[in-house]
Design an enzyme around this catalytic site. Structure first.
Site, PDB file in Angstrom:
ATOM      1  N   ALA A 108       0.969  -1.374   0.131  1.00 45.12           N
ATOM      2  CA  ALA A 108      -0.128  -0.008   0.168  1.00 45.12           C
ATOM      3  C   ALA A 108       1.053   1.116  -0.027  1.00 45.12           C
ATOM      4  O   ALA A 108       2.170   1.158   0.229  1.00 45.12           O
ATOM      5  CB  ALA A 108      -0.863   0.082   1.267  1.00 45.12           C
ATOM      6  N   LYS A 109       0.322   2.303  -0.182  1.00 47.65           N
ATOM      7  CA  LYS A 109       1.136   3.897  -0.008  1.00 47.65           C
ATOM      8  C   LYS A 109      -0.074   4.764   0.185  1.00 47.65           C
ATOM      9  O   LYS A 109      -1.157   4.692  -0.084  1.00 47.65           O
ATOM     10  CB  LYS A 109       1.986   3.996  -1.370  1.00 47.65           C
ATOM     11  CG  LYS A 109       2.834   4.873  -1.053  1.00 47.65           C
ATOM     12  CD  LYS A 109       4.170   3.934  -0.464  1.00 47.65           C
ATOM     13  CE  LYS A 109       5.539   4.910  -0.181  1.00 47.65           C
ATOM     14  NZ  LYS A 109       6.649   4.129   0.227  1.00 47.65           N
TER      15      LYS A 109
END
Ligand code: NAD
Length: 420
Positions: A108-109
């Site tokens: 994720a980011k």
């Protein structure tokens, strides 16, 4: 994979990379489509009260790229140039990084479009808390666990942990990693990226036939990752650091620089430049210097089609994210330079983040020696896994790392099957 130019959309690059590996391993149809799409994306626009009493609306994103192998993991970045496509690309790369080191996470980011250098600490705190509240719908120890990235740090994580915990009504340390030790952070997290990089360099040196004891090292970016990686190669493996740099320039000394004294000098003066007994060199000269081991640990896009031919190191250990352009990879491969790709060489950070989360969930904390020992196991095993694929497929280590990672995600996807 790094973006090659600022004009190139990084998510297009990330998708091309998936296509290259999918072609190589014969992956088609729906599963290729799955790999090229983020699973879940949340964009939030939210007001923050600034110090002058006015309200400003900020935009933030959180992208959960793939969670087939476990909850998603990835940093939060504060930067004026954050875009949804950049966050998507970074989330995809986190997916592959976690898979290379075989920790049970997807990628994720997150990011907020803002200029943190122009904001006060109070404004940053209010912005962080509101963003944390907005994305609390989709984060949590079993869903998605943020961490620091560009211009966010352990304090930012402490604010997110507190905001999330206030909403739940009890303390949830496992919602973020990279926290201060006092809030459930892990011993050894600060040094983990550099230490992991030193371990994989040691392993690669054995295969390449470089004796680390007495080997010469140049490090571009004597910051967190670079100074720790090179200092450990010096202290624990007997390497000689001959060149180091930061944003103000570089220094060179053929018979070796003491990294501890250099660190002191940098603390006092703000730079490695001017360290007594050294010759000043440019960052270009540092990259091309005649050394056994080169550690790019600063920025993206440093080794390019233009200078790849001039790299004389036998091993390039990418502590930084994306320091080598694809066209340079080819040149280095032909020159038989061993590149330890970023998704392997700097994965020590996310690995100890995983340890931090595991400790938080158990409520049982490990000694520094245990963290280091487990990190070493993960990094050595991951290097060997990547090396094996590189030898079997006759490809460079970066392609091998991507093949390994994508195969792991594909295997998990196929085994789970497609719902419903
Ligand atoms: P840092 O800010 O501590 O260090 C970066 C260093 O690079 C500083 O010394 C800075 O002066 C120097 N630098 C900046 N511009 C430069 C230039 N043009 N030439 C030479 N040096 C320059 O940051 P860090 O945490 O060590 O991160 C460095 C790299 O490692 C980044 O690419 C980051 O994404 C990557 N990385 C870091 C971690 C981590 O846990 N710290 C984890 C994974 C990847």
């Amino acid at each position: 994979m790094p973006k090659t130019e600022s004009s190139v959309n990084p998510f297009e690059t990330a998708k091309q990379q998936i296509d290259i590996v999918a072609d190589l391993i014969g992956l088609n149809g729906g599963i290729r489509q799955v790999l090229k799409h983020p699973k879940r994306e949340l964009t939030v626009n939210f007001p923050v009260r600034m110090d002058d009493g006015e309200y400003r609306v900020f935009t933030g994103h959180r992208v959960q790229y793939n969670m087939v192998r476990g909850p998603t993991k990835g940093g939060i970045r504060y930067h004026p140039q954050v875009t949804l496509d950049e966050v998507r690309a970074l989330a995809a790369w986190m997916t592959w990084k976690c898979a290379v080191v075989n920790i049970p996470y997807g990628g994720a980011k997150g990011g907020i479009v803002c200029d943190p250098k122009k904001m006060s600490r109070d404004e940053l705190e209010r912005m962080t808390r509101r963003y944390a509240s907005e994305i609390s719908l989709i984060i949590g120890p079993e869903i998605d666990i943020p961490a620091p990235d560009v211009y966010t740090d352990s304090q930012t994580m402490a604010w997110i942990m507190d905001t999330y915990s206030m909403q739940r009504g009890f303390s949830v340390p496992g919602v973020v990693t990279g926290k201060p030790i006092s809030l459930g952070g892990s011993e050894g997290r600060g040094e983990a990226t550099g230490r992991g990089c030193a371990y994989v360099t040691r392993e690669a040196a054995k295969d390449v036939g470089v004796r680390v004891k007495g080997a010469t090292v140049a490090v571009q970016g004597f910051g967190n990752a670079g100074s720790i990686a090179s200092t450990l190669l010096h202290d624990e493996q007997g390497a000689t650091i001959v060149a180091a740099s930061d944003s103000r320039g570089g220094v060179f000394k053929s018979d070796g620089i003491n990294p501890h004294a250099l660190e002191e000098h940098k603390k006092k003066t703000g730079s490695v430049v001017g360290f007594p007994g050294t010759k000043q060199i440019s960052n270009e000269e540092l990259l091309e210097s005649n050394v056994d081991i080169l550690i790019p640990a600063a920025l993206e896009n440093q080794i390019t089609g233009k200078n790849a031919n001039k790299i004389s190191a036998k091993i390039v250990a990418e502590a930084a994210n994306g320091p080598t352009l694809p066209e340079a990879d080819k040149v280095l491969f032909e020159k038989k330079v061993t590149v330890l790709p970023d998704i392997l060489a700097n994965a020590g950070g996310v690995t100890v983040s995983y340890f931090e989360w595991a400790q938080d969930i158990q409520g049982y904390f490990w000694a520094l020696s245990e963290v280091r020992q487990r990190l070493e196991q993960v990094m050595v095993r991951s290097y060997q896994d990547v090396h094996k694929v590189a030898v079997e497929r006759k490809v460079h280590n970066r392609t091998a790392a991507y093949v390994l990672a994508i195969q792991r995600v594909v295997e998990a996807t196929k085994t789970r099957g497609f719902y419903p």
